[in-house]
Design a protein around this motif. Structure first.
Motif, PDB file in Angstrom:
ATOM      1  N   VAL A  25    -116.865  47.346  21.958  1.00  0.00           N
ATOM      2  CA  VAL A  25    -115.871  46.222  22.259  1.00  0.00           C
ATOM      3  C   VAL A  25    -115.162  45.953  21.212  1.00  0.00           C
ATOM      4  N   VAL A  26    -115.619  45.789  20.019  1.00  0.00           N
ATOM      5  CA  VAL A  26    -114.798  45.107  18.949  1.00  0.00           C
ATOM      6  C   VAL A  26    -113.894  46.292  18.519  1.00  0.00           C
ATOM      7  N   LYS A  27    -114.195  47.413  18.582  1.00  0.00           N
ATOM      8  CA  LYS A  27    -113.399  48.431  18.029  1.00  0.00           C
ATOM      9  C   LYS A  27    -112.038  48.719  19.236  1.00  0.00           C
ATOM     10  N   GLU A  28    -112.210  48.208  20.332  1.00  0.00           N
ATOM     11  CA  GLU A  28    -111.135  48.328  21.245  1.00  0.00           C
ATOM     12  C   GLU A  28    -110.060  47.355  21.069  1.00  0.00           C
ATOM     13  N   LEU A  29    -110.437  46.346  20.278  1.00  0.00           N
ATOM     14  CA  LEU A  29    -109.531  45.193  19.913  1.00  0.00           C
ATOM     15  C   LEU A  29    -108.130  45.906  19.150  1.00  0.00           C
ATOM     16  N   PRO A  30    -106.849  45.749  19.559  1.00  0.00           N
ATOM     17  CA  PRO A  30    -105.691  46.036  18.937  1.00  0.00           C
ATOM     18  C   PRO A  30    -105.660  45.698  17.447  1.00  0.00           C
ATOM     19  N   THR A  31    -106.200  44.760  17.138  1.00  0.00           N
ATOM     20  CA  THR A  31    -105.995  44.112  15.586  1.00  0.00           C
ATOM     21  C   THR A  31    -107.185  44.658  14.773  1.00  0.00           C
ATOM     22  N   VAL A  32    -108.139  45.329  15.316  1.00  0.00           N
ATOM     23  CA  VAL A  32    -109.205  45.794  14.617  1.00  0.00           C
ATOM     24  C   VAL A  32    -109.099  47.555  14.264  1.00  0.00           C
ATOM     25  N   LYS A  33    -109.056  47.676  12.965  1.00  0.00           N
ATOM     26  CA  LYS A  33    -109.086  48.941  12.588  1.00  0.00           C
ATOM     27  C   LYS A  33    -110.361  49.893  12.497  1.00  0.00           C
ATOM     28  N   GLU A  34    -111.583  49.324  12.243  1.00  0.00           N
ATOM     29  CA  GLU A  34    -112.740  49.752  12.040  1.00  0.00           C
ATOM     30  C   GLU A  34    -113.833  48.578  12.288  1.00  0.00           C
ATOM     31  N   ALA A  35    -114.999  48.882  12.955  1.00  0.00           N
ATOM     32  CA  ALA A  35    -116.120  48.074  13.110  1.00  0.00           C
ATOM     33  C   ALA A  35    -117.357  48.714  13.244  1.00  0.00           C
ATOM     34  N   PRO A  48    -109.975  44.500   9.628  1.00  0.00           N
ATOM     35  CA  PRO A  48    -108.897  44.126  10.229  1.00  0.00           C
ATOM     36  C   PRO A  48    -107.354  44.806  10.153  1.00  0.00           C
ATOM     37  N   LYS A  49    -106.440  44.704  11.110  1.00  0.00           N
ATOM     38  CA  LYS A  49    -105.224  45.085  11.326  1.00  0.00           C
ATOM     39  C   LYS A  49    -104.340  43.641  11.127  1.00  0.00           C
ATOM     40  N   GLU A  50    -103.010  43.901  11.197  1.00  0.00           N
ATOM     41  CA  GLU A  50    -102.185  42.741  11.093  1.00  0.00           C
ATOM     42  C   GLU A  50    -102.452  42.054  12.488  1.00  0.00           C
ATOM     43  N   GLY A  51    -102.275  40.708  12.410  1.00  0.00           N
ATOM     44  CA  GLY A  51    -102.495  39.748  13.396  1.00  0.00           C
ATOM     45  C   GLY A  51    -103.817  39.535  13.997  1.00  0.00           C
ATOM     46  N   VAL A  57    -112.738  38.356  17.805  1.00  0.00           N
ATOM     47  CA  VAL A  57    -113.853  39.071  17.634  1.00  0.00           C
ATOM     48  C   VAL A  57    -115.060  38.398  18.364  1.00  0.00           C
ATOM     49  N   LEU A  58    -115.132  36.885  18.241  1.00  0.00           N
ATOM     50  CA  LEU A  58    -116.071  36.052  18.937  1.00  0.00           C
ATOM     51  C   LEU A  58    -115.923  36.103  20.333  1.00  0.00           C
ATOM     52  N   GLU A  59    -114.745  36.053  20.720  1.00  0.00           N
ATOM     53  CA  GLU A  59    -114.694  35.999  22.285  1.00  0.00           C
ATOM     54  C   GLU A  59    -115.126  37.641  22.857  1.00  0.00           C
ATOM     55  N   ALA A  60    -114.615  38.477  22.265  1.00  0.00           N
ATOM     56  CA  ALA A  60    -115.203  40.096  22.598  1.00  0.00           C
ATOM     57  C   ALA A  60    -116.701  40.126  22.670  1.00  0.00           C
ATOM     58  N   VAL A  61    -117.337  39.843  21.444  1.00  0.00           N
ATOM     59  CA  VAL A  61    -118.792  39.744  21.448  1.00  0.00           C
ATOM     60  C   VAL A  61    -119.426  38.837  22.478  1.00  0.00           C
ATOM     61  N   LYS A  62    -118.847  37.796  22.876  1.00  0.00           N
ATOM     62  CA  LYS A  62    -119.288  36.857  23.862  1.00  0.00           C
ATOM     63  C   LYS A  62    -119.241  37.584  25.354  1.00  0.00           C
ATOM     64  N   GLU A  63    -117.969  37.952  25.554  1.00  0.00           N
ATOM     65  CA  GLU A  63    -117.746  38.597  26.811  1.00  0.00           C
ATOM     66  C   GLU A  63    -118.991  39.829  26.887  1.00  0.00           C
ATOM     67  N   ALA A  64    -119.015  40.621  25.983  1.00  0.00           N
ATOM     68  CA  ALA A  64    -120.105  41.636  26.287  1.00  0.00           C
ATOM     69  C   ALA A  64    -121.685  41.293  26.193  1.00  0.00           C
ATOM     70  N   GLY A  65    -121.828  39.628  26.105  1.00  0.00           N
ATOM     71  CA  GLY A  65    -122.991  39.351  26.452  1.00  0.00           C
ATOM     72  C   GLY A  65    -123.842  38.790  25.140  1.00  0.00           C
ATOM     73  N   TYR A  66    -123.235  38.947  24.187  1.00  0.00           N
ATOM     74  CA  TYR A  66    -124.089  38.448  22.688  1.00  0.00           C
ATOM     75  C   TYR A  66    -123.195  37.439  22.433  1.00  0.00           C
ATOM     76  N   GLN A  67    -123.783  37.013  20.951  1.00  0.00           N
ATOM     77  CA  GLN A  67    -123.302  35.803  20.126  1.00  0.00           C
ATOM     78  C   GLN A  67    -123.054  36.299  18.803  1.00  0.00           C
ATOM     79  N   ALA A  68    -121.928  35.723  18.153  1.00  0.00           N
ATOM     80  CA  ALA A  68    -121.577  36.093  16.851  1.00  0.00           C
ATOM     81  C   ALA A  68    -120.926  34.689  16.229  1.00  0.00           C
ATOM     82  N   ALA A  69    -121.146  34.705  14.961  1.00  0.00           N
ATOM     83  CA  ALA A  69    -120.813  33.388  14.089  1.00  0.00           C
ATOM     84  C   ALA A  69    -120.167  33.966  12.913  1.00  0.00           C
ATOM     85  N   GLU A  70    -119.100  33.493  12.374  1.00  0.00           N
ATOM     86  CA  GLU A  70    -118.460  33.726  11.125  1.00  0.00           C
ATOM     87  C   GLU A  70    -119.497  33.669   9.838  1.00  0.00           C
TER      88      GLU A  70
END
Length: 399
Positions: A25-35, A48-51, A57-70
C-alpha cells in the motif's frame, strides 16, 4: 528529497503477510519510490519522491489496518525503553499462555481422553449426562476465546479490508468450529443427543493455545533483536563531564553539543567522538579495532565514542555527537543488516501476501466439493474446511 530516507515505527503486524501488505500500500503512493518493512524490528523504511509528506504514509498504513508513527533519532534511553516494553509484552503473553493451557488441557482430556481409555468423572459421561458434557466443554472454551480475542478483532478487520493475514485464518477456522459446536450444543439441549459426538470445542482451544505459544516464541526472538542493539548502545555512558564557560558540569550524554570540551578520567568511556585538546593517556580501542594493546592519545589525536580511557586524564573537543558518532553508525549498520532480506526470504514474503487468500479459497472449495459433489454430511464437510485452515494457521513464513 529523493535521496532522503524516512523511517516509521509500525505496530499491529502479526506475520509476513502483514509486512507485505504495508509494503504494497505504501509503494502504491505516487510520491514513494521504494518502501521496505522489517517484521523483526517493526520498522518501515520509505524512499520518497517529490511532493512526499509523512501524512500520506501514515494514512495509507492506517487504511490498511495498522498503525505507524514517524521515527525520530534513536537515543540510548529509547532502546532501553523498547527492550523493557518487549520484555513486559512477553511476560504478559506467558501469563495468557498458562491460562489458555489451564482451560485447554481439561477440554482436550474431556473430548479425547475416552478414545485412549482415560477415565472421566461419572457426571461428565457423555452417554449418561450429555447436557452436562456439552455445557462444561462450552464453558471451558469461552475463556480460551477470550484469551485469543485479538486474533478475531485483527483477523476479521483485515478480512473486511481485503487484506487477510494469518489472524484471519485463525479467526475463520476457530469461528467455524465454535459456531458448529454451538449448534450441536443447541441440538443436545433440544434432546438430539447424537450431536454430543459432533463437538469441535477442543480444536478451538488447542489452536488458540498453540498459536499463542508461537507468538510467544516470536516475541522472544524480536526481543533479542532489540537487546542486541541495546547492548551496543550501553557501551556509551549515560552522563559525561564537560567544561562550559570555564565551569565543569555533568550532563546527559544526549545533551553534548558540537564543540563542547569533554573531560575524561581514568576508567571512563568516551561519550562522543572528538579531538584531544589537552592531556595525554592510553585508550583501549579493542571494541572498535580488536587490538588489545591500549593506544597512546595526545593533543591532536582522534577519540572514538565507547572506547575506554586507561591511565591519564584528557580534555577533548566533541566533533561528532548523537547519530553522527562512530558507535551510532555501527548501530545503524546492525539495524540495516537485521532488516535486509536474502532472496529466498524476499520470495517467501511475496508468497505470504497471496498465501492467506489462496488457503481461504481452497478451504471453501474443499468443503463445498465434499458436500455437493461427494454427498458427505455438513459435519464432515465442515471438518474438511476447518482442517485446511488449521493446517495453514501456524505462521511459518513469518517466522
Amino acid at each position: 528529497m529523493e535521496n532522503d530516507k524516512k523511517e516509521y515505527k509500525l505496530s499491529g503486524m502479526t506475520c509476513a503477510a502483514c509486512a507485505m501488505t504495508i509494503e504494497m500500500v505504501v509503494k502504491e503512493l505516487p510520491t514513494v519510490k521504494e518502501a521496505t518493512v522489517n517484521l523483526a524490528t517493526e520498522k518501515l523504511t520509505v524512499f520518497p519522491k517529490e511532493g512526499f509528506t509523512s501524512e500520506q504514509v501514515l494514512e495509507a498504513v492506517k487504511e490498511a489496518g495498522y498503525q505507524a508513527a514517524e521515527k525520530g533519532e534513536q537515543k540510548p534511553s529509547d532502546y532501553a525503553k523498547q527492550v523493557a516494553e518487549k520484555k513486559e509484552n512477553v511476560r504478559h503473553m506467558a501469563r495468557r499462555i498458562w491460562f489458555a493451557v489451564g482451560v485447554t488441557i481439561p477440554l482436550l482430556y474431556m473430548s479425547m481422553g475416552s478414545m485412549i481409555g482415560l477415565p472421566l468423572p461419572a457426571f461428565l459421561d457423555s452417554r449418561a449426562h450429555p447436557i452436562t458434557f456439552v455445557l462444561v466443554q462450552l464453558l471451558l472454551t469461552l475463556p480460551a476465546i477470550g484469551i485469543g480475542r485479538g486474533f478475531y478483532t485483527r483477523g476479521f478487520r483485515n478480512l473486511a479490508k481485503r487484506h487477510p493475514n494469518m489472524d484471519s485464518l485463525i479467526a475463520v477456522g476457530t469461528s467455524a468450529a465454535f459456531l458448529y459446536s454451538l449448534y450441536s450444543v443447541v441440538q443436545v439441549l433440544s434432546g438430539h443427543y447424537s450431536f454430543v459426538h459432533q463437538l469441535y470445542f477442543e480444536s478451538v482451544g488447542v489452536i488458540i493455545t498453540l498459536v499463542l505459544l508461537g507468538k510467544y516464541l516470536e516475541g522472544n526472538a524480536k526481543g533479542r533483536t532489540s537487546q542486541a542493539i541495546q547492548s551496543l548502545m550501553s557501551l556509551v555512558p549515560s552522563q559525561a563531564t564537560v567544561v562550559r564557560y570555564g565551569e565543569v558540569v555533568t550532563i546527559d550524554t544526549e545533551d553534548i553539543k558540537l564543540g563542547d570540551i569533554v573531560r575524561i578520567k581514568p576508567g571512563e568511556r568516551m561519550p562522543v567522538d572528538g579531538i584531544v585538546v589537552s592531556g595525554q593517556t592510553y585508550v583501549d580501542e579493542s571494541m572498535m579495532t580488536g587490538e588489545s594493546v591500549p593506544v597512546e592519545k595526545s593533543i591532536g589525536d582522534r577519540i572514538t565514542s565507547a572506547t575506554v580511557n586507561q591511565t591519564g586524564s584528557i580534555d577533548y573537543e566533541a566533533s561528532k555527537v548523537g547519530s553522527d558518532t562512530t558507535l551510532a553508525q555501527i548501530v545503524r549498520l546492525v539495524e540495516e543488516a537485521q532488516g535486509s532480506k536474502a532472496p529466498i526470504a524476499a520470495l517467501a514474503d511475496k508468497i505470504s501476501l497471496y498465501f492467506v487468500p489462496i488457503v481461504l479459497s481452497l478451504a471453501t472449495l474443499s468443503a463445498l466439493g465434499w458436500y455437493f459433489l461427494a454427498g458427505e454430511s455438513l459435519s464432515f464437510s465442515l471438518s474438511i474446511f476447518i482442517a485446511v485452515l488449521v493446517i495453514a494457521c501456524p505462521c511459518a513464513l513469518g517466522l
